[in-house]
Design a protein around this motif. Structure first.
Motif: not given
Length: 815
Positions: A665-692
């Motif tokens: 369902e497009p709206e549900r998938v769109r919301g999942a993509v936006r949430t996953a993008l944000r959580e990915t950024g936060l997870a990489l920051l926690v897992e690998l540190g602030p140095n990109r």
């Protein structure tokens, strides 16, 4: 109170403590020194002369710098004897582990940790099936297995006589191996066949998804080319049985045959596109990174006899290799060759079942599993006409579990050794293909070519001839229309001929040629085709610059680019909407994904972002419709592809086709993509540190080698964890477990390239090395060159062997 006395007592107590600590340190040091000495005494003799009972004539054993043995004998029988001996020199603990795993006898050596392995092996009856098959072996096959077993037992005799020590793992557990028998080799092949072909979890989870989502709602979770995409109505009652991942995965864990990439890859270059005018063969065998590796390299020669390639210690069969005239490689064909049956037990007598016509008694047998340090465990195995019931190996909705019987080719008469030994004697490609007609297990796709320029592809093994497709789900045991007794005829199995100026032949994760004749179709597990398409693209690109040689194929084996990954990323980003509306953490990931070219090398920051995002998106999209437990069971499937599923759902969401279950369902998938993008950024920051700049795929995706089988296979030092590239669809595989990302679960552990114009020179890599002995130079001698993409030379010409020789050993027969 006397302060002076108290002070003196404190000093004496401190002195006593220091003396105790010093004594403890001395004892620990002495123990370590003694253990190192014991380790060295267990190292095999690589130089000098050994006298062995059972040998007919002297054999020369020359080892190169990687520890790969070249065995030169005067007779074929002595060559097989010598192979058994060097297998036992290099991998005796591994051989004992595989034999115990196949026969359900690991718990008597390692305790309760072995019970899951033993219960499944005993339920399937791998050991008893192997014993029965050994009684039916043809004389030529039996002679080979007896010669090989005699060589193994010659090594065991030296250990029993005190001439050498057992390997560390056996020494620590005080395990004394029994003599090796031909039936043990058959048992190890049955173990490998079940580990490759046994797809019980897939069948149960797919049925559960049908029950939960409905037939059409579950369609996206099925292999795209499932036969007729048939979804059977299934048993008359709900199948409540659920896979117990620990129990059903136990045998695969015991062998290192885990993960969906284990199918491996091989490809053939036709003569017209080869610089030599003869076919080129390349093969990657994908295995869990273990120490030692499941495979072992060797070269055998005698007058009129030659073998070179990779075998499983315990089995004198070369799964990849050549005989001086024909080269071959066998990879998993991904055919669905097991069927599950939901049986109907009598409501008042659970030892009777209905066969569709009448009530019949279950076949029963009692097993006793010895447990080291504990009480023996009784196991009652019950079986219907289809096969054993998976009692105790499945979980139910608060119940014991459904009476599910399993039918698989390994329970039918036949073995996976005789035909391959016969094929390895072939002098032409066509002779090799014909010999495969009798191959039984596991079901493999072979690529082969001869020195005259002919070659081909052939699927071989027992593929069930089903009256109707199973749809990959459990079938009702009471129905006669679900029965199969015979395999598909050999001529009905996929095959192709290598044309001199024709197309490449590739056996990887893509579709195989289907016979044109009418008849029952083959049912396939997941075959995304992503690696196949990449191999074909690499071959086309290289051929555009001129004819190919062996080194071109070596370069292709190092490729870590995914052609499909960037497309999936773009689909997801298009659904996410305006980048300006995303939080900062998500925008950072968006930038990386936009720039990604699909390369998953260890230093790629974008590859780390892609895989971290993909796994979070899978959970965001599927967690709600499936529920957490059902999602975990799906992600644990060995052969399913969550990435492929997510790609199809993204396409459906883009096109506004939500599907019957609303998964896309497009709206549900769109919301999942936006949430996953944000959580990915936060997870990489926690897992690998602030140095990109340090957000690299290699840091998120480490390569580690675990001990194969015995927990005591290491002395405490481990092969260092290191950054690694690739993923589950790249040519150089670096697959990870979607449940516990992102450490490497499967890698291209063995690589093989040969030009059939000069079969005396093959290029090979095996990680980590030839030996299982901790501290020995040959244990990880191949690791650095494997990591760097520099294959070693597997030479068969006597002059080249002498040029690369490092150690020389002479085996003499006892007078």
């Amino acid at each position: 109170m006397n302060p002076a006395g108290a002070s003196a007592r404190s000093r004496r107590a401190l002195a006593a403590l220091l003396a105790g600590l010093l004594l403890l340190a001395v004892l620990v040091t002495a123990r370590r020194i003694e253990e190192r000495r014991a380790l060295r005494r267990a190292w095999p003799t690589y130089q000098g002369t050994l006298t062995l009972a059972g040998l007919g004539a002297p054999v020369k054993v020359v080892r190169d710098r990687r520890g790969v043995p070249h065995l030169r004998a005067r007779t074929e029988r002595d060559a097989w004897f010598a192979l058994g001996f060097v297998h036992a020199q290099d991998r005796l603990a591994q051989m004992e582990w595989l034999r115990r795993a196949a026969r359900g006898r690991t718990a008597e050596a390692i305790g309760r940790d072995g019970l899951a392995t033993d219960r499944l092996a005993r339920t399937l009856g791998l050991g008893s099936l192997a014993d029965a098959e050994a009684e039916r072996l043809q004389p030529a096959t039996l002679r080979t297995l007896e010669a090989y077993a005699a060589g193994v037992n010659a090594r065991l005799a030296r250990i029993r006589d005190g001439a050498t020590r057992p390997p560390l793992a056996l020494m620590r557990r005080r395990v004394t191996p029994e003599d090796w028998k031909p039936a043990d080799s058959v048992a190890v092949v049955k173990l490998a066949a079940w580990s490759l072909d046994g797809a019980v979890e897939e069948s149960l989870v797919l049925w559960e998804l049908i029950e939960h989502l409905g037939g059409f709602g579950a369609l996206p979770f099925f292999p795209p080319d499932a036969a007729g995409r048939l979804l059977p109505q299934g048993p008359e009652r709900s199948v409540r049985a659920r896979p117990d991942s620990r129990s059903l995965a136990a045998l695969r864990q015991a062998t290192g045959l885990v993960g969906r990439s284990v199918g491996s890859s091989a490809w053939l270059v036709p003569p017209a596109r080869s610089a030599s005018g003869r076919p080129l063969l390349a093969a990657d065998l994908h295995l869990e990174p273990t120490v030692p590796a499941l495979l072992h390299q060797a070269h055998l020669s005698a007058p009129g006899f030659e073998r070179a390639g990779a075998s499983i210690p315990g089995v004198p069969v070369f799964w990849v290799g050549h005989n001086g005239r024909v080269a071959w490689a066998g990879v998993h064909a991904r055919a669905m060759v097991i069927d599950l049956y939901a049986e109907s037990l009598h409501p008042r007598d659970p030892d009777r079942y209905h066969d569709g016509r009448s009530w019949r008694s279950l076949a029963t047998r009692e097993e006793t599993i010895a447990v080291r340090g504990g009480e023996p465990v009784a196991l009652r195995v019950r079986a219907t006409r289809h096969g054993p019931l998976l009692d105790g190996l499945l979980a139910g909705d608060g119940k014991q579990g459904e009476p599910i019987a399993v039918a698989w080719p390994g329970a039918q008469p036949g073995n996976g050794i005789a035909a391959l030994l016969r094929a390895a004697r072939s002098t032409t490609a066509e002779e090799f293909r014909r010999a495969l007609a009798a191959h039984h297990e596991p079901v493999l796709a072979f690529l082969f070519a001869d020195a005259a320029g002919r070659g081909g592809l052939q699927v071989a093994g027992f593929v069930p001839q089903r009256p109707v497709p199973s749809g990959l789900v459990p079938m009702p045991g009471r129905s006669s229309w679900t029965e199969w007794r015979e395999p598909l005829p050999f001529e009905r199995l996929p095959r192709a001929t290598l044309e001199a100026d024709g197309a490449w032949l590739v056996a990887a994760d893509g579709g195989l040629p289907e016979p044109a004749a009418d008849g029952p179709a083959i049912e396939w597990l997941w075959r995304s085709g992503e690696r196949t398409h990449r191999i074909e693209a690499l071959l086309d690109e290289a051929a555009s610059a001129g004819p190919l040689d062996a080194l071109d194929l070596v370069d292709m084996q190092q490729d870590v680019r995914s052609a499909v990954g960037p497309e999936r990323a773009r689909l997801a980003l298009a659904l996410a909407g305006s980048e300006d509306t995303l939080p900062r953490e998500a925008r950072e990931v968006v930038g990386l994904l936009h720039a990604w070219d699909g390369r998953a090398d260890a230093g790629s920051v974008a590859a780390a972002a892609y895989h971290a995002f993909l796994m979070r998106l899978v959970r965001e999209v599927l967690a709600e419709p499936l529920g957490p437990e059902r999602l975990e069971r799906y992600l644990r499937l060995r052969t399913a592809s969550p990435e492929t599923l997510m790609g199809s759902l993204l396409v459906a969401a883009r096109d506004g086709e939500p599907g019957d279950a609303g998964l896309a369902e497009p709206e549900r998938v769109r919301g999942a993509v936006r949430t996953a993008l944000r959580e990915t950024g936060l997870a990489l920051l926690v897992e690998l540190g602030p140095n990109r700049e340090r957000w690299t795929w290699g840091r998120l995706h480490p390569l580690r080698f675990r001990p194969l089988g015995w927990p005591e296979a290491s002395t405490g030092e481990r092969l260092a964890s290191r950054p690694y590239g690739g993923d589950g669809v790249t040519v150089a595989v670096g697959e990870y477990d979607p449940v516990r990302p992102f450490a490497v679960r499967v890698a291209s552990v063995f690589r093989f390239v040969v030009d059939t114009a000069n079969l005396e020179i093959a290029l090979t890599s095996l990680a980590p090395g030839a030996s299982e002995h901790p501290g020995h130079a040959a244990r990880d001698a191949g690791l650095d060159s494997w990591l760097e993409g520099r294959p070693g030379l597997l030479a068969t010409h006597p002059v080249l062997i002498e040029e690369t020789a490092r150690e020389r050993l002479r085996l003499e027969p006892a007078s």
